[in-house]
Design a protein around this motif. Structure first.
Motif, PDB file in Angstrom:
ATOM      1  N   SER A   1       0.834  -1.200   0.000  1.00 10.67           N
ATOM      2  CA  SER A   1       0.000   0.000   0.000  1.00 10.67           C
ATOM      3  C   SER A   1       0.870   1.250   0.000  1.00 10.67           C
ATOM      4  O   SER A   1       2.038   1.232   0.413  1.00 10.67           O
ATOM      5  CB  SER A   1      -0.910   0.002   1.232  1.00 10.67           C
ATOM      6  N   ALA A   2       0.266   2.346  -0.457  1.00 12.89           N
ATOM      7  CA  ALA A   2       0.989   3.622  -0.480  1.00 12.89           C
ATOM      8  C   ALA A   2       1.275   4.116   0.929  1.00 12.89           C
ATOM      9  O   ALA A   2       2.319   4.747   1.180  1.00 12.89           O
ATOM     10  CB  ALA A   2       0.154   4.651  -1.253  1.00 12.89           C
ATOM     11  N   THR A   3       0.379   3.829   1.861  1.00  8.98           N
ATOM     12  CA  THR A   3       0.593   4.257   3.251  1.00  8.98           C
ATOM     13  C   THR A   3       1.822   3.596   3.841  1.00  8.98           C
ATOM     14  O   THR A   3       2.647   4.244   4.500  1.00  8.98           O
ATOM     15  CB  THR A   3      -0.644   3.927   4.103  1.00  8.98           C
ATOM     16  N   SER A   4       1.989   2.301   3.589  1.00 11.12           N
ATOM     17  CA  SER A   4       3.153   1.587   4.108  1.00 11.12           C
ATOM     18  C   SER A   4       4.451   2.126   3.508  1.00 11.12           C
ATOM     19  O   SER A   4       5.479   2.236   4.200  1.00 11.12           O
ATOM     20  CB  SER A   4       3.027   0.096   3.818  1.00 11.12           C
ATOM     21  N   LYS A   5       4.424   2.486   2.233  1.00 14.25           N
ATOM     22  CA  LYS A   5       5.624   3.034   1.600  1.00 14.25           C
ATOM     23  C   LYS A   5       5.993   4.390   2.185  1.00 14.25           C
ATOM     24  O   LYS A   5       7.174   4.678   2.406  1.00 14.25           O
ATOM     25  CB  LYS A   5       5.396   3.153   0.090  1.00 14.25           C
ATOM     26  N   VAL A   6       5.001   5.230   2.445  1.00 12.66           N
ATOM     27  CA  VAL A   6       5.272   6.546   3.041  1.00 12.66           C
ATOM     28  C   VAL A   6       5.833   6.393   4.449  1.00 12.66           C
ATOM     29  O   VAL A   6       6.795   7.073   4.843  1.00 12.66           O
ATOM     30  CB  VAL A   6       3.990   7.396   3.050  1.00 12.66           C
ATOM     31  N   VAL A   7       5.265   5.479   5.225  1.00 17.94           N
ATOM     32  CA  VAL A   7       5.739   5.253   6.592  1.00 17.94           C
ATOM     33  C   VAL A   7       7.168   4.737   6.586  1.00 17.94           C
ATOM     34  O   VAL A   7       8.017   5.172   7.380  1.00 17.94           O
ATOM     35  CB  VAL A   7       4.798   4.281   7.332  1.00 17.94           C
ATOM     36  N   THR A   8       7.483   3.813   5.683  1.00 20.43           N
ATOM     37  CA  THR A   8       8.835   3.274   5.598  1.00 20.43           C
ATOM     38  C   THR A   8       9.834   4.343   5.174  1.00 20.43           C
ATOM     39  O   THR A   8      10.951   4.428   5.720  1.00 20.43           O
ATOM     40  CB  THR A   8       8.871   2.106   4.608  1.00 20.43           C
ATOM     41  N   ALA A   9       9.455   5.178   4.207  1.00 25.46           N
ATOM     42  CA  ALA A   9      10.346   6.254   3.771  1.00 25.46           C
ATOM     43  C   ALA A   9      10.612   7.241   4.898  1.00 25.46           C
ATOM     44  O   ALA A   9      11.748   7.708   5.084  1.00 25.46           O
ATOM     45  CB  ALA A   9       9.729   6.976   2.565  1.00 25.46           C
TER      46      ALA A   9
END
Length: 356
Positions: free
Chosen positions: A3-11
């Protein structure tokens, strides 16, 4: 991490570590002059409080904090890498070297050792300030409150005067000897009061120098501490977010335990910043209580005047550490972090449900 949310959190999780380290290096380079002044002031204070210093114990505490912190972060990083390698092997995606993808994160993991070093450096410096405040308070107590012979010195003068003033008209030399003895005792007590007033003035100077050290620490390392606090907040949010996702979906027990350990580690990182600042602020506020108690028990005019000056100085003291003037670092920030983490977790979970 689909998901896009997981990618933003990881970044955000990765970038905040890099920003905290860059801020620490920046403060270390441009705060060199402030660090030298800080060390000079601390050395002068230690020479005054030499009877109450225990450098060997202080060194062992610093060594223990550094060793335990680095060992713990090393073990946790090893567990995290092992967990991700295991998950990558279980995924077994065709035409993709999952082991190599995990190994690309190892240089990023090594940055945690640098970040832990920044924590250790700041915590040792702040704890050192707190110990010196405590030793100064101890010296004030032992010099002015525990000495019973000093607190009853006025009574001793009166008793000695009654004992020596034996007027006999037939013995004028006895009267002269009594007056001489009384004058010598008064001079001795005045000298003792003057010496104690000089010690009180030196204690006031040391307290003001410690407050200056706090301001130097806030001014030179405030930016680094601010980014460290932000990294603690974002890591706690991100780790708790991935923990909830794992518990709600696949429920990999190894991954759940590793994320739980990361949450504990990030909370301990936060305490390594907050607790030292809270310690020296608390010890600084104790000084005014001790000085007020001394002021009620002294009777010599010269010492009473010096004690009053010290008390007036303490009225305007502000020993709270400030992270670049944006927030005061003390235990009250823990409740603010708790509410912020809960709020962001709810928002992220809602976004996750929306994005699928």
């Amino acid at each position: 991490m689909k998901s896009a949310t997981s990618k933003v959190v990881t970044a955000s999780d990765v970038s905040v570590v890099v920003l905290a380290i860059v801020a620490g290096v920046y403060c270390g380079l441009f705060g060199l002059r402030a660090t030298q002044e800080l060390n000079t002031r601390l050395h002068r204070i230690d020479s005054t409080l030499s009877e109450y210093n225990n450098f060997r114990r202080d060194r062992w505490r610093a060594f223990g904090m550094a060793s335990i912190s680095l060992i713990v972060i090393g073990i946790l990083l090893g567990l995290d890498v092992w967990t991700w390698v295991t998950k990558a092997q279980q995924m077994n995606i065709e035409k993709s070297n999952t082991d190599l993808n995990v190994q690309w994160y190892i240089p990023f993991y090594s940055l945690y050792f640098v970040l832990t070093g920044l924590h250790i450096h700041f915590a040792n410096t702040a704890y050192g300030l707190g110990r010196r405040y405590r030793r100064l308070n101890l010296m004030l107590r032992t010099s002015y409150l525990i000495d019973k012979s000093y607190t009853n010195s006025s009574n001793l003068i009166k008793v000695s005067a009654v004992r020596t003033m034996n007027f006999n008209p037939m013995m004028p030399t006895a009267l002269h000897a009594s007056l001489t003895k009384l004058n010598s005792e008064m001079i001795a007590n005045e000298s003792a009061a003057k010496n104690k007033s000089l010690v009180m003035r030196e204690m006031a100077d040391n307290h003001e120098s410690l407050n200056k050290c706090v301001r130097l620490l806030s001014g030179s390392y405030g930016i680094a501490v601010l980014f460290i606090l932000i990294s603690c907040l974002l890591h706690l949010v991100a780790t708790a977010y991935f923990l909830f996702l794992e518990m709600l979906n696949k429920r990999d027990n190894g991954y759940v335990w590793v994320q739980t350990l990361w949450i504990i580690l990030h909370f301990l990182r936060l305490l390594m910043v907050v607790e030292p600042c809270h310690l020296f602020a608390r010890e600084s506020r104790k000084t005014i209580q001790i000085v007020c108690e001394i002021e009620r028990k002294v009777f010599e005019p010269i010492l009473a005047e010096e004690t009053k000056r010290f008390w007036q100085q303490l009225l305007v003291v502000d020993a709270d550490f400030s992270a670049s003037g944006l927030c005061r670092v003390n235990r009250t920030i823990l409740t603010s972090f708790a509410s912020a983490i809960a709020t962001y977790l709810v928002i992220l979970i809602q976004f996750q449900k929306t994005n699928g």
